[in-house]
Design a protein around this motif. Sequence first.
Motif, PDB file in Angstrom:
ATOM      1  N   ASN A 126      14.197  32.286  -6.909  1.00 58.03           N
ATOM      2  CA  ASN A 126      14.655  33.082  -5.765  1.00 58.03           C
ATOM      3  C   ASN A 126      13.879  32.749  -4.502  1.00 58.03           C
ATOM      4  O   ASN A 126      14.457  32.627  -3.418  1.00 58.03           O
ATOM      5  CB  ASN A 126      14.531  34.578  -6.072  1.00 58.03           C
ATOM      6  N   SER A 127      12.572  32.579  -4.634  1.00 51.60           N
ATOM      7  CA  SER A 127      11.752  32.247  -3.471  1.00 51.60           C
ATOM      8  C   SER A 127      12.114  30.879  -2.917  1.00 51.60           C
ATOM      9  O   SER A 127      12.170  30.683  -1.696  1.00 51.60           O
ATOM     10  CB  SER A 127      10.263  32.285  -3.846  1.00 51.60           C
ATOM     11  N   ALA A 128      12.381  29.921  -3.806  1.00 52.15           N
ATOM     12  CA  ALA A 128      12.766  28.582  -3.360  1.00 52.15           C
ATOM     13  C   ALA A 128      14.103  28.618  -2.635  1.00 52.15           C
ATOM     14  O   ALA A 128      14.262  28.015  -1.561  1.00 52.15           O
ATOM     15  CB  ALA A 128      12.836  27.635  -4.548  1.00 52.15           C
ATOM     16  N   LEU A 129      15.076  29.326  -3.199  1.00 52.15           N
ATOM     17  CA  LEU A 129      16.396  29.422  -2.574  1.00 52.15           C
ATOM     18  C   LEU A 129      16.318  30.111  -1.216  1.00 52.15           C
ATOM     19  O   LEU A 129      16.949  29.674  -0.245  1.00 52.15           O
ATOM     20  CB  LEU A 129      17.355  30.179  -3.502  1.00 52.15           C
ATOM     21  N   GLN A 130      15.554  31.171  -1.122  1.00 54.78           N
ATOM     22  CA  GLN A 130      15.428  31.898   0.141  1.00 54.78           C
ATOM     23  C   GLN A 130      14.739  31.053   1.206  1.00 54.78           C
ATOM     24  O   GLN A 130      15.136  31.073   2.380  1.00 54.78           O
ATOM     25  CB  GLN A 130      14.651  33.197  -0.081  1.00 54.78           C
ATOM     26  N   SER A 131      13.728  30.299   0.809  1.00 55.95           N
ATOM     27  CA  SER A 131      13.017  29.472   1.777  1.00 55.95           C
ATOM     28  C   SER A 131      13.899  28.335   2.291  1.00 55.95           C
ATOM     29  O   SER A 131      13.871  28.000   3.475  1.00 55.95           O
ATOM     30  CB  SER A 131      11.743  28.909   1.152  1.00 55.95           C
ATOM     31  N   VAL A 132      14.690  27.752   1.390  1.00 57.14           N
ATOM     32  CA  VAL A 132      15.605  26.687   1.808  1.00 57.14           C
ATOM     33  C   VAL A 132      16.639  27.245   2.782  1.00 57.14           C
ATOM     34  O   VAL A 132      16.950  26.626   3.808  1.00 57.14           O
ATOM     35  CB  VAL A 132      16.292  26.053   0.585  1.00 57.14           C
ATOM     36  N   LYS A 133      17.170  28.410   2.478  1.00 60.51           N
ATOM     37  CA  LYS A 133      18.161  29.040   3.353  1.00 60.51           C
ATOM     38  C   LYS A 133      17.586  29.302   4.738  1.00 60.51           C
ATOM     39  O   LYS A 133      18.281  29.171   5.762  1.00 60.51           O
ATOM     40  CB  LYS A 133      18.651  30.350   2.727  1.00 60.51           C
ATOM     41  N   ALA A 134      16.304  29.644   4.775  1.00 63.68           N
ATOM     42  CA  ALA A 134      15.647  29.917   6.053  1.00 63.68           C
ATOM     43  C   ALA A 134      15.124  28.653   6.719  1.00 63.68           C
ATOM     44  O   ALA A 134      14.621  28.706   7.856  1.00 63.68           O
ATOM     45  CB  ALA A 134      14.509  30.898   5.835  1.00 63.68           C
ATOM     46  N   GLY A 135      15.218  27.521   6.023  1.00 63.15           N
ATOM     47  CA  GLY A 135      14.726  26.267   6.583  1.00 63.15           C
ATOM     48  C   GLY A 135      13.229  26.112   6.492  1.00 63.15           C
ATOM     49  O   GLY A 135      12.638  25.299   7.211  1.00 63.15           O
ATOM     50  N   ASP A 136      12.585  26.873   5.609  1.00 66.75           N
ATOM     51  CA  ASP A 136      11.129  26.843   5.493  1.00 66.75           C
ATOM     52  C   ASP A 136      10.675  25.841   4.433  1.00 66.75           C
ATOM     53  O   ASP A 136      11.282  25.745   3.357  1.00 66.75           O
ATOM     54  CB  ASP A 136      10.592  28.226   5.120  1.00 66.75           C
ATOM     55  N   ASP A 137       9.607  25.153   4.723  1.00 66.49           N
ATOM     56  CA  ASP A 137       9.002  24.218   3.774  1.00 66.49           C
ATOM     57  C   ASP A 137       7.949  24.984   2.979  1.00 66.49           C
ATOM     58  O   ASP A 137       6.757  24.896   3.245  1.00 66.49           O
ATOM     59  CB  ASP A 137       8.379  23.051   4.535  1.00 66.49           C
ATOM     60  N   ILE A 138       8.411  25.747   1.984  1.00 69.44           N
ATOM     61  CA  ILE A 138       7.513  26.648   1.265  1.00 69.44           C
ATOM     62  C   ILE A 138       6.693  25.937   0.200  1.00 69.44           C
ATOM     63  O   ILE A 138       5.561  26.323  -0.107  1.00 69.44           O
ATOM     64  CB  ILE A 138       8.302  27.809   0.616  1.00 69.44           C
TER      65      ILE A 138
END
Length: 502
Positions: A126-138
């Motif tokens: 979930n964290s990976a999907l949310q970060s990708v959606k936000a354009g973040d390099d988490i």
Amino acid sequence: MKSRILNAILAGLLAAVMIFTVTACGGGGDGSVDVSADTSAITEAAAVETTTAVRDSHSLPDADLEGYNYRILSIQPKSSGVSWCLTVPEEQDGETLNDAVYERNQKVTEEYNFTLENVVVSNAMNSALQSVKAGDDIADIALHATNASAKQVATGSFLDFNTVPHLELDNNYWEGDIIKSLSVANKVYIINGDIVFCDDDYTTFTMYNRELGDDLGLPNMYEITRAGQFTYELMMDNMKLVVSDLNGDGVIDRPIFGWSGGKVSAMNDRIGMLTFNNNCVAPYFASSGVMLFEKDKNDLPRLAADTSFAAEVFEDVRTMIGEYSADWGQFSDAIPIIVSMIDNKQVLFQNMVISQVRRFFRDITVDFGLLPVAKYDEAQESYGTSGGFNGEGIVMPVTVRELDKSGFVLEALGANSYNVFEAYYTTCLESKYTRDIESFEMIQLGRERIVYDLAFFYDFGKIGSSLNSAAAKGEGNFTSIYASLESAAVAEMEKFIEEMTR
């Protein structure tokens, strides 16, 4: 892949004394990498075929990654309790695997000048999907249960590892069976290998209560297994002999752990086997050669055409579980009861994953052994089991900004993980987790054929999970379950293929 090394490790153990002894250049500013015992048991075990242990060499150049911070997104390393997904230990603590991983990390980070960070979250996917959606390099990679990751690759959130610089996925420190099975249209979104032992730790085997078997005069199961005779029929015959109404109330307590209210109840009788409710069918389908989903010539999934044999196998599994076994559910508070039952000789077999031995069986006082998953019949050439669909797999978010360095580090970690591999198999499985050298041999036999059926990884139409649930309850039949879900499975699969190939 790993079975070749297991052969060699076993050969070394058998040849040894018969005791269990454990025993640069600058980087570019644009993010690119700038390149410049018992002797009779030993004799019997020695009959196993062996090969030479060879680990492929990487072709990474010398490099200075200028302190690059490589981030691994995962849940709390030891809180999952399921598989060994610890990748960034904070310090050495005397635990074999912890220290092997720590030493690998120290070696590689010093050699290539980078750091490692474990980004701990409650749900890595979930964290990976949310970060990708936000354009973040988490994070550079994320570790999450493979079956939960499988369908998410269709979201476009993860990179095809074939496009990641420096990765050499053909080398045997990467798990080729997983890569080949979970690829889609020849694109690879989920990998695993020596870098972590999630797949190995969640591989299914059979616990055998040796003392109970000896008390009842049952045959030597190691000899039976070596002869290729450990089959469903033999397993059920032994289970029938074991089942007993110990408390004299006229009823065999089953299931042992009810789902009502999530409560766990004690077991007062003796049964043939304990099973794990979400992994009842997969290992037995795998051992018998049943595949519900296959790959076509374009590397796309499709439903297998012939299900008649699957129906036969399911009927045997349902009978074996429904009449002579008990489902212990997924409750962590059931573990003390399970351990107590094994110690009290109230169960002969347990369908379990390797991590259970590592986590829960160290204090068991009776002698127990490990066996492969039984064959359907003696005509089968080898034993087999299902790949760990709940073990963590590695995915790489598309938002990774310094892809060159990220790929370099991943390959370096994978290629330098052989000592971790040896620590897991040679030290832990051979002497810490198992009680005898025969069990280590049985693990090797059980890994001769590992099956990754997409029915249980992708669970299109909930076919896999529905079959597991029915078998755990000793209910239903394959034909009706399959017929009721086939259309939904095909529709879901076709939508997935469309998303993956657009």
